[in-house]
Design a protein around this motif. Structure first.
Motif, mmCIF file in Angstrom:
data_model
loop_
_atom_site.group_PDB
_atom_site.id
_atom_site.type_symbol
_atom_site.label_atom_id
_atom_site.label_comp_id
_atom_site.label_asym_id
_atom_site.label_seq_id
_atom_site.Cartn_x
_atom_site.Cartn_y
_atom_site.Cartn_z
ATOM 1 N N ASP A 147 3.237 5.187 7.763
ATOM 2 C CA ASP A 147 2.203 4.741 8.709
ATOM 3 C C ASP A 147 1.560 3.460 8.173
ATOM 4 O O ASP A 147 0.915 3.466 7.123
ATOM 5 N N HIS A 148 1.722 2.356 8.921
ATOM 6 C CA HIS A 148 1.218 1.074 8.444
ATOM 7 C C HIS A 148 -0.301 1.056 8.312
ATOM 8 O O HIS A 148 -0.851 0.427 7.400
ATOM 9 N N LYS A 149 -1.011 1.748 9.198
ATOM 10 C CA LYS A 149 -2.479 1.781 9.124
ATOM 11 C C LYS A 149 -2.949 2.420 7.821
ATOM 12 O O LYS A 149 -3.931 1.981 7.222
ATOM 13 N N ASP A 150 -2.269 3.484 7.415
ATOM 14 C CA ASP A 150 -2.596 4.109 6.138
ATOM 15 C C ASP A 150 -2.157 3.229 4.974
ATOM 16 O O ASP A 150 -2.870 3.091 3.972
ATOM 17 N N ARG A 151 -0.984 2.610 5.129
ATOM 18 C CA ARG A 151 -0.428 1.858 4.002
ATOM 19 C C ARG A 151 -1.274 0.637 3.644
ATOM 20 O O ARG A 151 -1.377 0.271 2.463
ATOM 21 N N ILE A 152 -1.908 0.004 4.621
ATOM 22 C CA ILE A 152 -2.726 -1.167 4.280
ATOM 23 C C ILE A 152 -4.013 -0.765 3.559
ATOM 24 O O ILE A 152 -4.593 -1.562 2.826
ATOM 25 N N ILE A 153 -4.446 0.480 3.745
ATOM 26 C CA ILE A 153 -5.589 0.977 2.953
ATOM 27 C C ILE A 153 -5.160 1.143 1.497
ATOM 28 O O ILE A 153 -5.856 0.716 0.569
ATOM 29 N N TYR A 154 -3.985 1.762 1.298
ATOM 30 C CA TYR A 154 -3.446 1.882 -0.054
ATOM 31 C C TYR A 154 -3.212 0.493 -0.659
ATOM 32 O O TYR A 154 -3.500 0.250 -1.834
ATOM 33 N N ALA A 155 -2.672 -0.417 0.149
ATOM 34 C CA ALA A 155 -2.366 -1.761 -0.339
ATOM 35 C C ALA A 155 -3.633 -2.498 -0.763
ATOM 36 O O ALA A 155 -3.635 -3.239 -1.756
ATOM 37 N N SER A 156 -4.720 -2.285 -0.020
ATOM 38 C CA SER A 156 -5.994 -2.909 -0.388
ATOM 39 C C SER A 156 -6.475 -2.402 -1.737
ATOM 40 O O SER A 156 -7.002 -3.170 -2.569
ATOM 41 N N LEU A 157 -6.287 -1.106 -1.976
ATOM 42 C CA LEU A 157 -6.678 -0.547 -3.268
ATOM 43 C C LEU A 157 -5.775 -1.059 -4.385
ATOM 44 O O LEU A 157 -6.228 -1.225 -5.524
ATOM 45 N N VAL A 158 -4.514 -1.335 -4.064
ATOM 46 C CA VAL A 158 -3.614 -1.923 -5.058
ATOM 47 C C VAL A 158 -4.163 -3.261 -5.541
ATOM 48 O O VAL A 158 -4.144 -3.564 -6.742
ATOM 49 N N ILE A 159 -4.681 -4.081 -4.609
ATOM 50 C CA ILE A 159 -5.271 -5.374 -4.977
ATOM 51 C C ILE A 159 -6.434 -5.170 -5.935
ATOM 52 O O ILE A 159 -6.523 -5.813 -7.000
ATOM 53 N N ILE A 160 -7.352 -4.269 -5.573
ATOM 54 C CA ILE A 160 -8.537 -4.009 -6.401
ATOM 55 C C ILE A 160 -8.141 -3.464 -7.771
ATOM 56 O O ILE A 160 -8.645 -3.908 -8.807
#
Length: 454
Positions: A147-160
């Motif tokens: 699910d792309h909507k969920d994945r961009i939340i995970y991806a944002s945390l990857v940046i942090i």
């Protein structure tokens, strides 16, 4: 300020502007950085006597060239370290070294995965670098979260997490590598005193972001992907493990090597690369005896062509342009002005630098700060002083406030098609809260636990 100095500053500012507007101009920032570097020093050579006293004629020209070569030597230590580290990571990655990371990630709980992603990214970033770690983690997320909507939340945390992990390690971020190479921080000092603020800057955003995730992930069979990867790899499972432990263990050994030999860090990284290269050549020699038709596509000599030379040239241009500003005395004057304006409060100065690093590249910012503030024997600007450690933290973690504020953010933005507006609306304030909390925790540590650095 002379007209020649003003001209150098104008060239630098214009170059910086074009670097920041790369997405609009479509001109690679490495090209702009190289032009900026050459233009600044060409203007410097118009009248080097304005900045170098005590020499005339050919002696003045020779002294000016010596100054350029001296700065180039200092810059090269960072560039060779980066090239060595990038090559080691590429060798490990191409030989399936990071497959075990994927196997450890799988869980059905969305929130459980978020915490696994957070801490795995955090610690991998400290060992590797935030850019490489971000790419590895996004590739893993694509296999685990559909699910792309969920994945961009995970991806944002990857940046942090990647930026936070890089901030407390001497080899985790380009800026900490620069500070470590310069000798203004030590590996023990940065790890012992910035580790807790870095963890705080990660945990608080993770706690907030987890509220946006509920339920379980779609069923996924991790073994399927692992078996597919196995078929594409040249070496046996044991050989891949040896490559992984030599590569990652070698990166962790570099600070130890420096403390044992007192040699610059880039020599340690090249030593590890030499050992890893030799081991893989031995493995390929054995493989060639078994199968004479093996292609050797993943041989180190071939993998060297995969190193991102545009990044290396960008750092060369930026660092040498900043060196010119240092040579003409601009950075020293700017440092004095900041100290006067904020009455020597380095929490405010570095805090502002961190916020600015979310808008512009943190590499020239940190390079500029190293030129602004000469190392003092004692106090905040001494080795492992408050200023340098806060600078490492703020320049790294502050880059998470905007998605364009770090190399990790830019690469994740491209891979997952996250828009600037979405990140700013949904994540920027969360990253900023974690950033401020980390600074506060550093103040508590410095005030009540480590009044003097270890």
């Amino acid at each position: 300020m002379s007209s020649l100095t003003i001209a150098i500053v104008v060239v630098f500012v214009l170059g910086y502007l074009f670097i920041a507007l790369e997405s609009i101009t479509k001109v690679n920032k490495a090209a702009v950085a190289l032009l900026m570097f050459v233009a600044c020093w060409a203007l410097f050579m118009v009248n080097p006597g304005s900045y170098i006293s005590g020499f005339t004629g050919n002696e003045l020209v020779n002294e000016a060239c010596n100054a350029i070569e001296r700065h180039l030597g200092s810059t090269s230590t960072t560039l060779f370290f980066l090239m060595g580290a990038m090559t080691i990571v590429e060798i490990v990655d191409q030989n399936g070294g990071f497959n075990w990371v994927q196997s450890r990630m799988f869980t059905k709980s969305k929130r459980g995965l978020l915490w696994k992603i957070a801490f795995m990214t955090f610690f991998l970033s400290a060992i590797l670098d935030n850019l490489t770690t971000s790419i590895v983690m996004i590739m893993i997320l694509r296999k685990l979260v559909h699910d792309h909507k969920d994945r961009i939340i995970y991806a944002s945390l990857v940046i942090i997490a990647a930026n936070a992990g890089g901030a407390f390690s001497p080899i985790g971020d380009v800026t900490t590598i620069m500070l470590w190479n310069k000798g203004v921080i030590t590996s023990l000092g940065i790890i012992s005193e910035v580790f807790v603020p870095a963890v705080v800057s990660l945990i608080i955003p993770a706690l907030i972001l987890q509220t946006q995730l509920k339920g379980e992930l779609v069923n996924y069979n991790a073994n399927t992907h692992e078996s597919l990867d196995e078929n594409r790899l040249d070496f046996s499972n044991i050989e891949r493990k040896i490559i992984f432990f030599i590569g990652v263990g070698g990166l962790m050994f570099v600070p130890v090597f420096k403390s044992l030999t007192n040699l610059p860090p880039f020599i340690g990284i090249l030593f590890v690369l030499g050992v890893l290269w030799t081991i893989t050549e031995i493995f390929y020699h054995r493989l060639h005896k078994v199968n004479s038709e093996v292609t050797f596509q993943k041989r180190v000599s071939n993998l060297l062509s995969r190193i991102d030379m545009t990044t290396i040239l960008f750092f060369l241009g930026i660092l040498m342009a900043v060196a010119c500003l240092e040579e003409v005395g601009i950075l020293t004057s700017l440092g004095s002005t900041l100290n006067t304006t904020f009455h020597g409060n380095h929490y405010i100065v570095t805090g502002i630098i961190g916020v600015v690093s979310s808008i512009v590249d943190n590499v020239p910012l940190v390079a500029g700060c190293m030129g602004m503030y000469p190392i003092a024997p004692t106090g905040d600007i001494a080795v492992d002083g408050l200023f340098w450690q806060l600078l490492a933290y703020c320049a790294g973690v502050g880059g998470s406030i905007l998605i364009i504020g770090s190399a990790a953010g830019v690469v994740v933005m491209g891979l997952e098609k996250i828009t600037f507006g979405w990140y700013m609306k949904k994540v920027s304030w969360i990253a900023f809260v974690g950033y401020i909390a980390g600074i506060l925790s550093y103040w508590l540590i410095r005030t009540y636990f480590f009044a003097t650095p270890l």
